[in-house]
Design an enzyme around this catalytic site. Structure first.
Site, short mmCIF file in Angstrom:
data_model
loop_
_atom_site.label_atom_id
_atom_site.label_comp_id
_atom_site.label_asym_id
_atom_site.label_seq_id
_atom_site.Cartn_x
_atom_site.Cartn_y
_atom_site.Cartn_z
N GLN A 124 -5.76 6.00 12.33
CA GLN A 124 -4.65 6.48 11.52
C GLN A 124 -3.58 5.42 11.28
OE1 GLN A 124 -3.13 10.12 13.28
NE2 GLN A 124 -5.16 11.02 13.47
N CYS A 125 -4.00 4.19 11.26
CA CYS A 125 -3.07 3.06 11.07
C CYS A 125 -3.03 2.66 9.60
CB CYS A 125 -3.55 1.89 11.93
SG CYS A 125 -2.56 0.39 11.79
N GLY A 126 -1.93 2.05 9.21
CA GLY A 126 -1.83 1.54 7.85
C GLY A 126 -2.82 0.42 7.58
N LEU A 127 -3.34 -0.19 8.65
CA LEU A 127 -4.32 -1.28 8.51
C LEU A 127 -5.76 -0.79 8.61
CD1 LEU A 127 -2.56 -3.89 10.85
CD2 LEU A 127 -2.46 -3.81 8.35
N THR A 128 -5.94 0.51 8.81
CA THR A 128 -7.28 1.05 9.06
C THR A 128 -8.23 0.82 7.89
OG1 THR A 128 -6.44 2.73 10.59
CG2 THR A 128 -8.58 3.14 9.58
#
Length: 251
Positions: A124-128
């Site tokens: 659930q990361c912006g970098l996922t």
């Protein structure tokens, strides 16, 4: 009072009287008498603690000879323990055993001869999206040439990997068609840091210190299990493709 008490004690004990008579008379009474039924011991004068005189029975010396050298033994044991610890210290990534997503042990020595890219992942990361997409592309392109990507879920950064292992694997495989192995969720910082990550961080520190800064930090490992490079979370996997090819011998 002390002299009187001693005289009385000596007078009542003929053995002590005879032994005392054989001793040279001191010029001053600066001894601490220690009596036993069979012999007479006394410490050397305070002013003579550094001398080598043999005319006195030195209780201090006798007690020392009876006392085991605990300090030396402790140092010896500590030295042996230290040497054992150093000899057991992991020398490469291949020396570790980790858990897979199902809780089974995985001996990383099975990856000898492979180039490894080890990544702490999150769902659930912006970098996922960008990282999972490029990791899958990189793996698909070089897996047959000896590249393995080892993904370790971690929930230490913004709580962005809250699911259990089954949910994490399903997410990566369904949404991003990830074919590389995903392991058990671990800590990468703090007291409970997984041993593999302690080794990775000690082998290759970051610009701002050894600690992992966020999701998707990446460690590149050569075929012998040595950490050769480290990339920031914001560094895209495809941007260091040339480094991967060099280690694979295809550059």
């Amino acid at each position: 009072m002390l002299c009187s008490s001693i005289r009385v004690l000596i007078q009542r004990n003929p053995i002590l009287t005879k032994q005392l008579a054989r001793l040279p008379k001191p010029t001053h009474f600066d001894y601490l008498p220690i009596f036993s039924s069979s012999s007479l011991y006394h410490s050397r004068p305070k002013s003579d603690f550094s001398c080598g005189s043999s005319s006195c029975f030195h209780v201090v010396h006798q007690e020392k000879s009876r006392t085991p050298r605990i300090g030396s033994a402790a140092c010896s044991l500590r030295s042996d323990h230290t040497m054992a610890s150093q000899s057991e210290k992991p020398q490469s990534v291949h020396d570790f055993t980790v858990k897979d997503a199902r809780g089974n042990d995985v001996d990383l020595s099975q990856y000898k001869g492979k180039v490894l890219l080890i990544v702490n992942v999150a769902s659930q990361c912006g970098l996922t999206d960008s990282n999972y997409t490029e990791l899958s592309k990189l793996y698909g392109k070089y897996k047959d040439q000896g590249l393995e990507i080892l993904a370790f879920p971690c929930n230490q950064f913004g709580g962005q990997e809250p699911g259990d292992n089954e949910q994490i694997v399903e997410f990566a495989c369904t949404r991003f068609k990830a074919e590389f192995p995903i392991f058990d969720k671990v800590d990468v910082n703090g007291e409970k840091t997984a041993p593999i990550y302690k080794f990775l961080k000690s082998s290759k520190g970051g610009i701002l210190g050894d600690g992992i800064k966020w999701n998707f930090a990446k460690f590149l490992v050569d075929k012998d299990g040595n950490v050769v490079d480290r990339y920031a979370p914001t560094t895209s996997p495809l941007s260091f493709e040339k480094d991967v090819k060099k280690l694979l011998g295809t550059a």
